[in-house]
Scaffold this active site. Structure first.
Site, mmCIF file in Angstrom:
data_model
loop_
_atom_site.group_PDB
_atom_site.id
_atom_site.type_symbol
_atom_site.label_atom_id
_atom_site.label_comp_id
_atom_site.label_asym_id
_atom_site.label_seq_id
_atom_site.Cartn_x
_atom_site.Cartn_y
_atom_site.Cartn_z
ATOM 1 N N SER A 30 0.527 -3.127 12.614
ATOM 2 C CA SER A 30 1.119 -4.208 11.815
ATOM 3 C C SER A 30 2.310 -4.817 12.556
ATOM 4 O O SER A 30 2.905 -4.190 13.441
ATOM 5 C CB SER A 30 1.541 -3.685 10.453
ATOM 6 N N LYS A 61 -9.280 -2.517 2.130
ATOM 7 C CA LYS A 61 -9.063 -1.336 2.973
ATOM 8 C C LYS A 61 -9.886 -0.135 2.493
ATOM 9 O O LYS A 61 -10.410 0.633 3.291
ATOM 10 C CB LYS A 61 -7.579 -0.972 2.996
ATOM 11 N N TYR A 90 -1.499 -3.577 -6.733
ATOM 12 C CA TYR A 90 -1.185 -4.397 -5.562
ATOM 13 C C TYR A 90 -2.200 -4.314 -4.428
ATOM 14 O O TYR A 90 -2.629 -3.224 -4.033
ATOM 15 C CB TYR A 90 0.190 -4.001 -5.007
ATOM 16 N N ARG A 102 0.838 -1.186 0.000
ATOM 17 C CA ARG A 102 0.000 0.000 0.000
ATOM 18 C C ARG A 102 0.878 1.243 0.000
ATOM 19 O O ARG A 102 1.963 1.242 0.557
ATOM 20 C CB ARG A 102 -0.896 0.029 1.249
ATOM 21 N N ASP A 161 -8.717 -9.735 9.708
ATOM 22 C CA ASP A 161 -8.290 -8.377 9.374
ATOM 23 C C ASP A 161 -9.340 -7.296 9.643
ATOM 24 O O ASP A 161 -9.006 -6.240 10.138
ATOM 25 C CB ASP A 161 -7.871 -8.317 7.901
ATOM 26 N N ARG A 200 2.645 -12.057 -0.273
ATOM 27 C CA ARG A 200 1.308 -12.351 0.263
ATOM 28 C C ARG A 200 0.740 -13.677 -0.232
ATOM 29 O O ARG A 200 1.110 -14.165 -1.292
ATOM 30 C CB ARG A 200 0.338 -11.246 -0.187
HETATM 31 O O1 SAT Z 1 -2.269 -4.602 0.978
HETATM 32 S S1 SAT Z 1 -3.266 -4.660 2.065
HETATM 33 O O2 SAT Z 1 -3.634 -3.288 2.449
HETATM 34 O O3 SAT Z 1 -4.440 -5.353 1.642
HETATM 35 C C1 SAT Z 1 -2.617 -5.441 3.366
HETATM 36 C C2 SAT Z 1 -2.037 -4.529 4.360
HETATM 37 O O4 SAT Z 1 -1.237 -3.670 4.011
HETATM 38 O O5 SAT Z 1 -2.386 -4.683 5.540
HETATM 39 MN MN MN Z 2 -4.716 -5.141 7.838
#
Ligand code: SAT
Ligand code: MN
Length: 593
Positions: free
Chosen positions: A261, A219, A210, A69, A286, A377
């Site tokens: 995180s 998100k 991504y 992100r 999550d 991931r």
């Molecule tokens: O890439 S995501 O936002 O889905 C995962 C994360 O950064 O927590």
């Molecule tokens: Mn998360």
């Protein structure tokens, strides 16, 4: 044929503007997923993993510039800056809409445009919400298929007139006639925009393929836009796991937890309790949507249908349940490829002699470079998880909310807030300490991540704090979940004092006892801690002196913590700090005097 005039007109408008070579409506049928998986393998955008080792699974490798992100390119776009607040990047929507509309012009040239109706939450459930993502990325289509409920059944609801959130995504890499595509198309960083328009309930994402930048249900929708909807409608969209615990007496309770995180959220979501007779099941890792229902209890659902987890650090030792969840029907991104067509990442097991790294290059054992990306991931369906609770599609009543952080000092292993308002204060200052290893024992800087929501609150954080307070007024105190802070990461002389992982079940047990107001506790200046003698430590070889250290409340450290909180509050809120925070901070100071 789509009949809903709103949706039809929107699709036509986007098609005319972005000029894709074709439009595909996502049906959600497995057949369509399988065909697209075939297609991305055939055109070398993905690798099919060895079907004997990892059935029906793919490996994608992203562009090296498109691996996570991008918060500095993430925007909350409203008319007034004060509606986005001090913690969000804001651009006036009158400026951002034309700017991005211009970027989208012809941006899907030479590509397929996928129209993906999706539901966050089980299709048709009252707490669920609908979106439609238009994207030119097959990677996004495949991942959305796993991470959300997609396709015809959702479209039916839209045809019936259900509202939907418009989510527009383009990788920002149009193809001129004859131009060859690249493995992972994306736009340069200065052209990436991950934009939320809470007033329009709309998401526009451009330039990144991504994860959270592109899978817009996650998100962007389930946290940023949903939090803004939730504020208006009186519920909460939170960055929380949902866990079910079953006692040896078969008593069932549910809790949610929010951590910054790298604090082991996925591990806790899939905990294997070491305490005899205890069982845990997962409902989500999550995101949780929380609502107070007519019986006065707070209920949670997981709006997602899959896991988008970090591979790094995941192994049979740390998280066997996650390992079982990714054995098949999984998409991997940016892990290394083994010679026999399986995947490898840091900490999985001993590295083999040879791998293909996440750049697609040869890697040999002993090389100083990592073969996988630290943010690599896995995407796998919830239903892959052997510990998935059978009621994962039903709202469940929440007994406890856990906040946490990585705090080498200051914070005890667990404490309970005195009441819900005190709990809001605890959530508002949570975070992880950034300590140099050599400075161990002293207090490092704390990177605060309120409610683990810092990059995900879709509106002004001041209103967010007050919204939590409003939620507490919707029911009686005894029906509200009890709020706790946990810290698995306290250290002495550079060593963790607590073994963590399955042993955390001992702390969860105390937490559940406290939700029944059981009597094994001590009141301290910071909150309620366990009476150490009554904690269940059976079968764990831990010194009493270590336990004392784990629960030590050091006045000096707390004076520094209070100073740090004051400074942080001022940075964020300046002179308009929500009064609940002001009150709670002065109560804390009073309890120390
Ligand atoms: O890439 S995501 O936002 O889905 C995962 C994360 O950064 O927590
Ligand atoms: Mn998360």
């Amino acid at each position: 044929m789509i009949k809903n005039t709103l949706l039809k007109a929107w699709i036509e408008e986007i098609e005319a503007h972005t000029t894709p070579k074709e439009v595909i409506i996502w049906t959600g049928l497995q057949e369509q997923y399988d065909d697209l998986a075939e297609e991305v393998v055939a055109c070398k955008k993905a690798i099919r993993l060895n079907p004997n080792l990892r059935p029906r699974s793919l490996l994608f490798r992203s562009d090296p510039s498109d691996v996570a992100r991008v918060e500095k390119r993430t925007f909350i776009s409203t008319s007034k800056q004060s509606d986005a607040g001090p913690t969000n990047n804001w651009i006036d929507k009158e400026e951002l809409i034309p700017l991005m509309w211009n970027l989208y012009k012809g941006s899907m040239k030479g590509r397929t445009m996928y129209v993906i109706p999706f539901s966050m939450g089980p299709i048709g459930l009252g707490m669920s919400r609908i979106g439609v993502e238009i994207t030119d990325s097959p990677y996004v289509a495949l991942n959305m298929h796993i991470m959300t409920r997609t396709g015809n059944k959702v479209l039916e609801l839209i045809e019936q007139g259900f509202d939907f959130v418009k989510c527009l995504h383009s990788v920002g890499y149009p193809l001129e006639p004859g131009q060859a595509d690249v493995e992972w198309p994306c736009a340069p960083i200065e052209n990436k925009y991950i934009s939320q328009f809470p007033e329009e309930r709309m998401i526009w994402s451009y330039g990144s393929g991504y994860g959270g930048n592109a899978l817009l249900g996650k998100k962007c929708f389930a946290l940023r836009i949903a939090s803004a909807i939730a504020k208006d409608e009186g519920w909460l969209a939170e960055h929380m796991l949902i866990l079910k615990l079953i006692s040896p007496e078969n008593e069932v309770k549910y809790l949610t937890a929010a951590f910054p995180s790298a604090c082991g959220k996925t591990n806790l979501a899939m905990i294997n309790p070491s305490l005899k007779g205890w069982k845990a099941e997962t409902l989500g890792d999550d995101i949780a949507w929380l609502e107070i229902k007519d019986d006065g209890l707070m209920y949670a659902i997981n709006p997602e249908a899959g896991f988008f987890g970090v591979t790094s650090g995941t192994s049979y030792k740390t998280n066997p349940i996650a390992m079982e969840s990714i054995q098949h029907d999984t998409i991997f991104t940016n892990v290394a490829l083994t010679d026999d067509g399986d995947v490898w990442w840091d900490d999985l097991c001993d590295a083999p002699d040879h791998l293909i790294d996440w750049h697609g290059e040869d890697w040999y054992k002993g090389s100083k470079k990592r073969p996988d990306h630290p943010n690599a991931r896995f995407t796998s369906p919830l239903t892959n998880c052997p510990a998935l609770a059978k009621e994962y599609e039903t709202p469940v009543p929440i007994s406890a909310i856990l906040f946490g952080g990585r705090r080498p000092s200051t914070m005890p292993l667990v404490y309970q807030s005195y009441d819900f308002e005190h709990g809001i204060f605890v959530g508002s200052v949570m975070g992880s300490e950034v300590t140099a290893a050599t400075l161990d024992g002293s207090i490092g800087r704390v990177r605060r991540d309120p409610f683990a929501m810092l990059p995900f609150i879709g509106y002004n954080i001041k209103d967010y704090i007050n919204h939590w307070l409003d939620m507490s007024h919707k029911t009686t105190p005894e029906k509200l979940p009890k709020i706790f802070f946990v810290n698995w990461f306290r250290k002495e002389n550079g060593k963790y004092l607590w073994p963590g992982f399955g042993e955390n079940s001992r702390i969860l047990k105390w937490i559940l006892e406290r939700t029944d107001y059981q009597n094994n506790y001590l009141e301290t200046a910071i909150g309620i801690i366990p009476d150490i003698k009554k904690l269940d430590m059976e079968g764990l070889d831990i010194d009493h002196s270590i336990l004392n250290k784990l629960f030590e409340i050091n006045k000096e450290e707390w004076f520094q913590e209070i100073e740090s909180i004051k400074k942080y509050y001022y940075e964020v809120y300046q002179d308009s700090m929500p009064s609940i925070l002001k009150e709670q901070l002065s109560k804390l100071i009073q309890r120390f005097s």
